[in-house]
Design a protein around this motif. Structure first.
Motif, mmCIF file in Angstrom:
data_model
loop_
_atom_site.group_PDB
_atom_site.id
_atom_site.type_symbol
_atom_site.label_atom_id
_atom_site.label_comp_id
_atom_site.label_asym_id
_atom_site.label_seq_id
_atom_site.Cartn_x
_atom_site.Cartn_y
_atom_site.Cartn_z
ATOM 1 N N TRP A 177 38.795 73.737 84.534
ATOM 2 C CA TRP A 177 37.943 73.631 83.904
ATOM 3 C C TRP A 177 37.230 72.150 84.188
ATOM 4 C CZ3 TRP A 177 38.497 76.601 78.578
ATOM 5 C CH2 TRP A 177 38.844 77.903 78.831
ATOM 6 N N CYS A 178 37.908 71.136 84.367
ATOM 7 C CA CYS A 178 37.506 69.769 84.150
ATOM 8 C C CYS A 178 37.441 69.368 85.821
ATOM 9 C CB CYS A 178 38.591 68.868 83.756
ATOM 10 S SG CYS A 178 39.167 69.392 82.007
ATOM 11 N N TYR A 232 30.485 68.824 88.126
ATOM 12 C CA TYR A 232 29.796 68.805 86.524
ATOM 13 C C TYR A 232 28.808 69.507 86.342
ATOM 14 C CZ TYR A 232 34.015 65.764 87.242
ATOM 15 O OH TYR A 232 35.289 65.148 87.582
ATOM 16 N N ALA A 278 26.740 72.166 82.899
ATOM 17 C CA ALA A 278 26.619 72.614 81.569
ATOM 18 C C ALA A 278 28.158 73.041 81.004
ATOM 19 C CB ALA A 278 25.675 73.577 81.309
ATOM 20 N N ARG A 279 28.855 73.742 82.011
ATOM 21 C CA ARG A 279 30.189 74.444 81.427
ATOM 22 C C ARG A 279 31.013 73.048 81.188
ATOM 23 N NH1 ARG A 279 34.200 77.351 85.623
ATOM 24 N NH2 ARG A 279 34.545 75.197 85.897
ATOM 25 N N ASP A 314 30.283 70.167 80.233
ATOM 26 C CA ASP A 314 29.915 69.638 78.955
ATOM 27 C C ASP A 314 30.570 70.557 77.631
ATOM 28 O OD1 ASP A 314 28.540 67.719 80.411
ATOM 29 O OD2 ASP A 314 26.664 68.581 79.835
ATOM 30 N N ARG A 315 30.345 71.695 77.651
ATOM 31 C CA ARG A 315 31.020 72.464 76.574
ATOM 32 C C ARG A 315 32.440 72.541 76.553
ATOM 33 N NH1 ARG A 315 27.250 76.287 79.017
ATOM 34 N NH2 ARG A 315 28.911 77.521 80.055
ATOM 35 N N VAL A 316 33.171 72.360 77.639
ATOM 36 C CA VAL A 316 34.573 72.281 77.578
ATOM 37 C C VAL A 316 34.892 70.843 76.958
ATOM 38 C CG1 VAL A 316 36.682 71.810 78.925
ATOM 39 C CG2 VAL A 316 34.977 73.620 79.549
ATOM 40 N N ALA A 324 32.921 69.164 74.727
ATOM 41 C CA ALA A 324 32.862 69.037 73.494
ATOM 42 C C ALA A 324 34.028 69.806 72.738
ATOM 43 C CB ALA A 324 31.465 69.761 73.386
ATOM 44 N N LEU A 325 34.429 70.903 73.425
ATOM 45 C CA LEU A 325 35.495 71.567 72.384
ATOM 46 C C LEU A 325 36.762 70.830 72.421
ATOM 47 C CD1 LEU A 325 36.169 74.465 71.563
ATOM 48 C CD2 LEU A 325 36.929 75.078 73.529
ATOM 49 N N ARG A 328 36.826 67.625 72.349
ATOM 50 C CA ARG A 328 36.749 66.715 71.450
ATOM 51 C C ARG A 328 37.155 67.053 70.053
ATOM 52 N NH1 ARG A 328 32.339 64.893 74.536
ATOM 53 N NH2 ARG A 328 31.028 66.105 73.655
ATOM 54 N N ARG A 329 36.761 68.304 69.730
ATOM 55 C CA ARG A 329 36.874 68.879 68.323
ATOM 56 C C ARG A 329 38.518 69.046 68.009
ATOM 57 N NH1 ARG A 329 32.037 71.904 69.193
ATOM 58 N NH2 ARG A 329 33.366 73.773 69.660
#
Length: 481
Positions: free
Chosen positions: A461-462, A466, A468-469, A471-473, A475-476, A478-479
């Motif tokens: 996924w990385c 690069y 939108a997908r 960026d979502r990964v 952000a997830l 980071r949480r």
């Protein structure tokens, strides 16, 4: 031995180690059992050789100080070797799942061991035990000050081991210098800090990692509530074992001011109890290894006395008809048996407070508060060992928190080294790296990191491109992280 012969011995082991990068458990155990056989069948011969090298050093002393520790280390290593060899599994973080990861311990290859003269069997064979357990080949260089032992070890090892497994290379200091310059996979040295620097410099030319056990000025702190009689006996034993020629012997004593006289009396009683037959000719009290070292120790006392120190010789009166006869057939050992000494009023300007003593001389320094004692310890290089005697848990904790040393024994001396599971080594000027136990084993292994990826990998996924997908990964993650 010529430089070409030395290189040939190394090349033989180097080729063997590369031809067999993995050494099975059964072969490692079999090598250790052969080493145990060497001790069991030839211990008296080795002890007699040590006696000949020292002039006076009881085989019983060698049995206790050398062989006992080696047998304990062998038993401990054989008992735990299978577990130590297993891959060390690790948890895999979320972003690498469902991969699996582990650390695989592999032999380094060829390990060099440069042994000292003070405990010439123990400090030669203890690193060898760990190196063989880790699957390595070993080249051993004994001290030039113990030629009788070196000759016996050379012959016995050649009988029990192939030269591409373990080989003993006796020789002088020039050979030791060439030895240290070989491109070992690891080099273990035990000896003085001055020589240790030279060994480290030689090894650095080949980027050879080292384990250095260098000694130094190991302090002994007596707390205010300490039982002086009990402490004095244990301190005297630790200081006078092998006539003080011990890398972790208490080098100087810190005790509450005003108790100097009481300690001196207790120390004299302790020496008399340990050596009731007196000093001269007593086989339980080792000779100083050479006339040169004996002269150095005498010079330390003479300088301290000339600069105002109170030097008190502790010479127990032998019991009637129990004093053993000196053994002139073994050289001038009796003339090199040096009586214990206490030194009061030592100052920082005196040589005995600047260098490791390595003999039966104990400077006694008074302190007002425990913080003063800790400040004195911390003002110098970090020691190989530290000793504390007392019953106050808060004081004990303050000493352990407030000092850094290679090892510590509380309410006794030397014994942390005798525990086969504890790592033994120094810190800073007293050395680096550790022998013994699992940590010593791990140091003589390559800790190879292994990650096995699954067919399905979140890491994909990385990958770019690069967008939108991605960026979502991120952000997830980071949480979650």
């Amino acid at each position: 031995m010529t430089a070409a012969e030395l290189q040939a011995c190394f090349d033989l082991q180097h080729r063997a180690s590369r031809a067999q990068p993995d050494v099975p458990l059964q072969l490692r155990r079999e090598r250790l059992l052969r080493l145990r056989r060497l001790l069991d069948e030839h211990g008296p011969v080795l002890a007699a050789a040590v006696q000949a090298d020292f002039g006076i050093r009881s085989p019983r002393l060698t049995e206790m100080a050398d062989f006992l520790l080696l047998r304990a280390l062998l038993s401990h290593t054989l008992r735990h070797l299978a577990r130590w060899m297993k891959p060390q599994k690790l948890r895999t973080p979320l972003y690498l799942q469902p991969a699996s990861a582990w650390v695989q311990r592999q032999p380094l290859g060829v390990v060099g061991v440069i042994a000292p003269w003070n405990y010439p069997v123990q400090r030669a064979l203890a690193p060898t035990i760990t190196a063989l357990a880790a699957g390595n080949r070993v080249l051993l260089k004994p001290s030039e000050h113990t030629p009788h032992l070196a000759a016996q070890l050379t012959a016995l090892v050649a009988q029990l081991f192939a030269p591409d497994e373990w080989c003993v290379l006796p020789g002088d200091a020039a050979l030791a210098a060439r030895f240290a310059a070989l491109p070992f996979d690891h080099l273990v040295f035990t000896g003085s800090s001055a020589v240790g620097r030279l060994v480290a410099q030689a090894a650095a030319q080949n980027l050879t990692p080292t384990t250095l056990e260098l000694g130094g000025k190991s302090p002994c702190i007596i707390d205010a509530d300490c039982n002086l009689q009990d402490a004095a006996l244990k301190i005297a034993h630790g200081k006078l074992l092998n006539a003080g020629q011990t890398c972790i012997a208490p080098d100087y004593l810190l005790l509450p001011r005003g108790r100097e006289g009481a300690f001196a009396q207790a120390y004299r009683a302790a020496v008399a109890r340990l050596f009731p037959a007196g000093i001269e000719g007593n086989p339980d009290y080792a000779a100083i290894i050479t006339a040169r070292h004996h002269a150095r120790l005498q010079a330390l006392l003479q300088q301290a006395q000339a600069q105002g120190a109170d030097v008190q010789t502790v010479a127990p009166v032998p019991l009637p008809k129990t004093k053993p006869k000196a053994q002139p057939a073994l050289g001038d050992g009796a003339s090199r048996q040096m009586a214990p000494s206490l030194v009061f009023g030592a100052t920082a300007a005196m040589a005995l407070m600047q260098e490791e003593i390595f003999g039966p001389i104990l400077p006694v320094l008074p302190y007002e508060h425990l913080d003063d004692a800790l400040a004195h310890v911390n003002a110098g290089p970090r020691p190989l060992a530290l000793y504390w005697f007392g019953r106050n848990p808060a004081a004990r904790a303050a000493v352990l928190r407030g000092t850094v040393s290679g090892g510590v024994t509380l309410n006794d001396t030397l014994l942390h080294m005798a525990h086969p599971g504890l790592p033994f080594g120094g810190v800073g000027h007293s050395g680096w790296g550790a022998c013994h136990g699992e940590q010593g084993f791990a140091r003589l292994c390559q800790q190879k990191a292994v990650l096995q990826q699954s067919r399905w990998s979140l890491a994909a996924w990385c990958y770019p491109p690069y967008g939108a997908r991605f960026d979502r990964v991120m952000a997830l993650l980071r949480r979650w992280l």
